[in-house]
Design an enzyme around this catalytic site. Structure first.
Site, mmCIF file in Angstrom:
data_model
loop_
_atom_site.group_PDB
_atom_site.id
_atom_site.type_symbol
_atom_site.label_atom_id
_atom_site.label_comp_id
_atom_site.label_asym_id
_atom_site.label_seq_id
_atom_site.Cartn_x
_atom_site.Cartn_y
_atom_site.Cartn_z
ATOM 1 N N LYS A 35 0.842 -1.203 0.000
ATOM 2 C CA LYS A 35 0.000 0.000 0.000
ATOM 3 C C LYS A 35 0.880 1.257 0.000
ATOM 4 C CE LYS A 35 -3.770 1.940 2.849
ATOM 5 N NZ LYS A 35 -4.587 1.670 4.057
ATOM 6 N N SER A 39 -9.304 2.537 3.755
ATOM 7 C CA SER A 39 -8.424 3.189 2.815
ATOM 8 C C SER A 39 -7.597 2.212 1.967
ATOM 9 C CB SER A 39 -7.471 4.125 3.566
ATOM 10 O OG SER A 39 -6.620 3.409 4.443
ATOM 11 N N SER A 72 -9.670 0.421 7.933
ATOM 12 C CA SER A 72 -9.148 0.444 6.568
ATOM 13 C C SER A 72 -8.684 -0.888 6.000
ATOM 14 C CB SER A 72 -7.996 1.452 6.476
ATOM 15 O OG SER A 72 -8.490 2.753 6.651
#
Length: 471
Positions: free
Chosen positions: A83, A158, A182
């Site tokens: 990520k 997220s 997230s």
């Protein structure tokens, strides 16, 4: 922006080296030399290219590196992504923001090293909303990350880029992290397994460990429970926190009969929609059929919890606005998106309440512990309503409306981040009327990821998770 019909489904499953393997299965095939690691990486790159124009999930592509099988690891040779809020040496870390020009990282973040110790081959970095603040991966002036089950809908946030790639079959697993839901939110949106570990279970996130309350935990999103279990065991092999009981490798359901609390509506007063309630009730009925005891529970959380968490969230945006120049070149806080700016401006008006907010948030663990008396785990929705369409939570929505919508959506997950307890999202048997996945969530006592994984294994065995390639 390009538009897609709401029900367009996108996946990359095909007859190649990756096949329909999860990460454990692919690593086993590589070890048995049924497929080559380089071939798996090459085919993963091809899969990503096949879906990326529809999903917009990748921030940085790398040329497929030569896999390092000598290092070993449970996921040796498995292609994956990191990520884009976590440093990977040689790649920029953009945090989903246009407020600065990111520099190439000089070294791996500590968690990156822990992730790499499992043997994965990193192919690039996945997209996230600005600084991971939003529960959807959308932007003011760029294409959103789209849900492979229905490209008119959010992939969550997220860790939306990671979830979209895994759900679409581009890679078996991908890195995710969770500061308010997230990992679990995109897992729920995209029909995946997402485990947020106990605080301190994996190495500390570089940003949050400097904060007065560390709310972030790193992990992965996966299509199978065994991949999430295998990753956690591998992470412990790299580094184990001596203050927590070891989890070890969980390989299936246990024979234990659990006492499970059932929470249908959020402690902050938000009522779950009908589809989410039905999914949780179906899951509760399955668990009772499997021999577990299910009883209602409602934690007595301070009624100021939601407002306090929102203030802490605003503090994070404020701190980024003050220190953002350390992230890269030319940082300009005026270029932060509407959600980030709104949070920062909100906090400026409330900054004097910070000490009281922190005190109350830290006391949440007492109410959480009280709710667990006589219980092993708690079953709840992941979200208060099912996956919204693209645009509903976009940072272009006026801030007062946007924050109202977010709080009506993200009503269950933040408690575990504040208390530091483990929590897992797994796909429910029920889906929405338009075929989108619904997640259900299990939360546990500090250090008890084992119980969460065992009950997730039991559900997966009783009614295998729906597969996008079967639609």
């Amino acid at each position: 922006m390009t538009t897609f019909e709401e029900q367009t489904t996108v996946h990359a499953f095909r007859d190649d080296a990756l096949g329909e393997h999860d990460a454990v299965g692919l690593a086993e095939a590589i070890r048995r030399r049924e497929v080559g690691a380089a071939e798996a990486a090459r085919d993963a790159v091809a899969r990503v290219r096949a879906v990326e124009a529809r999903l917009n999930a990748v921030e940085v592509h790398m040329d497929a590196p030569a896999p390092d099988l000598e290092a070993g690891g449970v996921f040796a040779g498995v292609p994956t992504f990191v990520k884009d809020n976590t440093d990977y040496r040689g790649l920029p870390t953009g945090h989903g923001s246009v407020a600065f020009a990111p520099r190439a990282a000089r070294r791996h973040a500590p968690f990156t090293r822990q992730f790499l110790s499992s043997g994965v081959t990193v192919l690039g970095k996945t997209r996230l909303p600005e600084f991971g603040f939003s529960p959807t991966t959308e932007y003011e002036d760029a294409e959103p990350v789209r849900n492979p089950w229905g490209t008119g809908h959010s992939a969550g946030g997220s860790s939306g880029g990671s979830a979209a790639l895994v759900a679409a079959g581009a890679v078996p697993v991908a890195h995710a992290n969770d500061g308010g839901g997230s990992i679990r939110i995109p897992a729920a949106c995209c029909g995946l397994v997402g485990l947020k570990p106990t605080r301190g279970r994996v190495v500390a996130n570089a940003q949050s460990r400097q904060l007065p309350l560390d709310i972030v935990g790193d992990g992965i999103v996966s299509r199978t429970v065994r991949d999430s279990a295998a990753f956690l065991a591998a992470a412990e092999t790299h580094w184990r926190n001596p203050k927590l009981p070891s989890v070890g490798l969980v390989e299936g359901p246990s024979g234990r009969r659990l006492r499970i609390g059932l929470m249908l509506d959020s402690p902050n007063g938000v009522r779950t929609d009908d589809a989410g309630r039905a999914a949780v009730m179906d899951t509760a009925a399955t668990l009772e059929r499997l021999g577990h005891t299910v009883q209602p529970v409602q934690p007595a959380i301070d009624p100021r919890f939601t407002e306090d968490f929102l203030t802490y969230w605003g503090m994070l945006s404020f701190l980024i606005g003050v220190t953002g120049r350390t992230l890269g070149d030319g940082f300009d806080r005026r270029r932060m998106d509407g959600l980030s700016r709104g949070l920062r401006e909100m906090y400026v008006k409330k900054w004097s309440s910070t000490l009281g907010v922190l005190r109350r948030l830290k006391r949440t663990r007492e109410a959480y512990a009280a709710a667990f008396r006589g219980l092993d785990i708690v079953l709840s929705p992941v979200l208060a309503h099912t996956t919204p369409p693209i645009g509903h939570l976009a940072p272009t929505v006026p801030f007062p409306t946007l924050i109202e919508r977010i709080l009506a959506y993200v009503a269950f997950t933040p408690i575990n981040n504040v208390v530091g307890t483990p929590s897992i999202s797994v796909p429910a048997a029920r889906v929405t009327d338009d075929g989108l996945p619904i997640g259900v969530m299990f939360s546990g006592r500090p250090g008890d990821e084992r119980s969460l994984l065992e009950v997730a294994f039991a559900l997966e065995a009783d009614r295998p998770f729906r597969r996008i390639q079967d639609l």
